[in-house]
Design an enzyme around this catalytic site. Structure first.
Site, PDB file in Angstrom:
ATOM      1  N   ARG A 130       0.735  -1.365   0.077  1.00 51.82           N
ATOM      2  CA  ARG A 130       0.103   0.023   0.178  1.00 51.82           C
ATOM      3  C   ARG A 130       0.889   1.350   0.198  1.00 51.82           C
ATOM      4  NH1 ARG A 130       2.462   2.134   3.222  1.00 51.82           N
ATOM      5  NH2 ARG A 130       2.653   2.197   5.266  1.00 51.82           N
ATOM      6  N   ASP A 165      -3.554   6.395  12.719  1.00 52.26           N
ATOM      7  CA  ASP A 165      -4.482   4.889  12.956  1.00 52.26           C
ATOM      8  C   ASP A 165      -4.405   4.565  14.372  1.00 52.26           C
ATOM      9  OD1 ASP A 165      -1.807   3.890  12.599  1.00 52.26           O
ATOM     10  OD2 ASP A 165      -2.258   2.413  11.275  1.00 52.26           O
ATOM     11  N   GLY A 215      10.920  -3.301   2.946  1.00 51.07           N
ATOM     12  CA  GLY A 215      11.594  -2.314   4.117  1.00 51.07           C
ATOM     13  C   GLY A 215      11.408  -0.944   3.608  1.00 51.07           C
ATOM     14  N   SER A 265       4.742  -1.225   2.799  1.00 49.87           N
ATOM     15  CA  SER A 265       3.939  -2.371   3.682  1.00 49.87           C
ATOM     16  C   SER A 265       4.298  -3.722   2.928  1.00 49.87           C
ATOM     17  CB  SER A 265       2.676  -2.204   3.655  1.00 49.87           C
ATOM     18  OG  SER A 265       2.118  -1.226   4.509  1.00 49.87           O
ATOM     19  N   SER A 266       5.781  -4.258   2.660  1.00 47.50           N
ATOM     20  CA  SER A 266       5.910  -5.421   2.395  1.00 47.50           C
ATOM     21  C   SER A 266       5.614  -6.591   3.506  1.00 47.50           C
ATOM     22  CB  SER A 266       7.487  -5.616   1.830  1.00 47.50           C
ATOM     23  OG  SER A 266       8.335  -5.053   3.258  1.00 47.50           O
ATOM     24  N   ASP A 322      -2.109  -0.795   7.353  1.00 49.48           N
ATOM     25  CA  ASP A 322      -1.429  -1.468   6.377  1.00 49.48           C
ATOM     26  C   ASP A 322      -2.025  -2.811   5.852  1.00 49.48           C
ATOM     27  OD1 ASP A 322       0.251   0.696   7.036  1.00 49.48           O
ATOM     28  OD2 ASP A 322       2.110  -0.683   7.584  1.00 49.48           O
ATOM     29  N   TYR A 374       9.020   4.307  16.299  1.00 53.19           N
ATOM     30  CA  TYR A 374       7.599   4.335  16.209  1.00 53.19           C
ATOM     31  C   TYR A 374       6.675   3.958  17.418  1.00 53.19           C
ATOM     32  CZ  TYR A 374       3.170   2.436  14.475  1.00 53.19           C
ATOM     33  OH  TYR A 374       1.679   2.274  13.935  1.00 53.19           O
TER      34      TYR A 374
HETATM   35  C1  GLA Z   1       3.345   1.765   9.783  1.00 55.95           C
HETATM   36  C2  GLA Z   1       2.275   1.345  10.617  1.00 55.95           C
HETATM   37  C3  GLA Z   1       0.847   1.879  10.486  1.00 55.95           C
HETATM   38  C4  GLA Z   1       0.846   3.279  10.549  1.00 55.95           C
HETATM   39  C5  GLA Z   1       2.043   3.889   9.836  1.00 55.95           C
HETATM   40  C6  GLA Z   1       2.105   5.470   9.892  1.00 55.95           C
HETATM   41  O1  GLA Z   1       3.266   1.930   8.588  1.00 55.95           O
HETATM   42  O2  GLA Z   1       2.229  -0.002  10.456  1.00 55.95           O
HETATM   43  O3  GLA Z   1      -0.179   1.071  11.259  1.00 55.95           O
HETATM   44  O4  GLA Z   1       0.862   3.678  11.983  1.00 55.95           O
HETATM   45  O5  GLA Z   1       3.102   3.495   9.953  1.00 55.95           O
HETATM   46  O6  GLA Z   1       0.949   6.033   9.697  1.00 55.95           O
END
Ligand code: GLA
Length: 338
Positions: free
Chosen positions: A17, A26, A107, A111-112, A153, A202
């Site tokens: 994505r 989120d 990476g 969203s791999s 994701d 994160y």
């Molecule tokens: C990563 C997380 C998501 C989201 C994004 C930031 O991709 O997996 O859940 O929090 O960061 O928007």
């Protein structure tokens, strides 16, 4: 629920994505506007036995995971932890012998890992709605990586709609497809920066939001005035990002519905500035790329996309405005291929 059929050949595909807007919103139940893309991951093989055994096109070492795996984070090589995470959550009745291939850069913030989780859950026979699939795979990501990710994701990968971005309310868990105007191109630019500190930084941002919410209540309902109750200027900036980003998601979704590239782009530039200055998840490389795009004719807007700390920039452009980068198209969600 797993409806695996022993000895049956299975092929499952899940897209990556790109998030048009709504980053770091989120996990406080806010709004996001991602789209599933035409790059993704395929898991194919045969079910049976007591091991999930998978080769990978991007790692010499295979994943070898018993179906009763207890501790996914202990598994080697590191990519196999995602396999173990999915196995631990789907709990298939039988193993699987097959391969993983992908057209996604691994990476790079596209969203791999979610695509691998979603494709594998389907290949292992998971049966449920796209939302149920996304929830199982989000739990898999948590136990595999220890990163407390939100649902964006996995839900974008599971619930993608061709030609549409997805307006997701991460509290209500509703997905509203927003058609992408045909005269606007979505371009992903990957400067190839590695994202080593992403996991701990994160989690740090997520904890900051928890601390803010103790004072303001849920950030998805808070106003900028509520932030005055905080006495920490860093937390005030973090909260300001989340509150204003939720507003920008609505602005971009409405601009797309009107086909207004100019307004859509304004929301994207502002999002990048907020992620850079208030949430502090950008890098000099991403900032330089976004600045260069500001001076590029035909680019309506651009921003870092995903968690940040490296990864990609997404731009909304007139078709062909960035001739050296190919546009991505909005794809349908994950599926079993017949
Ligand atoms: C990563 C997380 C998501 C989201 C994004 C930031 O991709 O997996 O859940 O929090 O960061 O928007």
């Amino acid at each position: 629920m797993s409806g695996i059929r022993i000895g049956r050949r299975v092929r499952a595909w899940a897209p990556g994505r790109v998030n048009l807007i709504g980053d770091h919103t989120d996990y406080t139940g806010g709004l996001v506007l991602p789209m599933a893309i035409d790059l993704g991951t395929r898991v194919e093989g045969t079910s049976g036995g007591e091991l999930v055994w998978l080769t990978s096109a991007v790692d010499d070492l295979p994943a070898e995971v018993p179906i009763d795996i207890a501790d996914p984070m202990s598994v080697q090589p590191s990519w196999a932890r995602y396999v173990a995470g999915v196995v631990s959550q789907v709990r298939p009745a039988a193993g699987f012998d097959g391969s993983v291939t992908t057209t996604l850069p691994v990476g790079a913030g596209l969203s791999s890992s979610a695509a691998l989780e979603v494709a594998l859950a389907l290949a292992l026979g998971f049966e449920g709605t796209p939302l149920e699939l996304a929830k199982v795979c989000q739990s898999a990501e948590h136990v595999a990586s220890g990163v407390p990710c939100g649902i964006m994701d996995q839900l974008a990968s599971a619930a993608g709609v061709e030609g549409h971005a997805l307006l997701i309310d991460c509290h209500e868990l509703t997905v509203e497809p927003v058609p992408l105007p045909p005269d606007l191109a979505v371009v992903v630019l990957n400067p190839g920066e590695s994202r080593k500190l992403a996991g701990s930084a994160y989690a740090d941002r997520r904890h900051a939001c928890n601390r803010i919410e103790l004072v303001t209540g849920p950030l998805r309902e808070a106003s900028l005035a509520d932030l005055a109750k905080l006495d920490d200027p860093v937390l005030m900036r973090r909260g300001r990002h989340v509150i204003t980003e939720n507003e920008r998601v609505r602005e971009l979704a409405e601009a797309l519905a009107r086909g207004d590239g100019g307004a859509a782009g304004e929301a994207m530039w502002a999002s990048h500035v907020s992620l850079r200055d208030d949430y502090e998840v950008s890098t000099p490389t991403l900032d330089a790329l976004v600045d260069a795009l500001r001076d590029t004719p035909g680019v309506f807007g651009a921003r870092l996309t995903g968690a940040g700390f490296g990864g990609c920039v997404v731009a909304l452009t007139e078709p062909g405005a960035i001739p050296w980068a190919s546009p991505v198209t909005a794809s349908a969600g994950a599926r079993i291929e017949r």
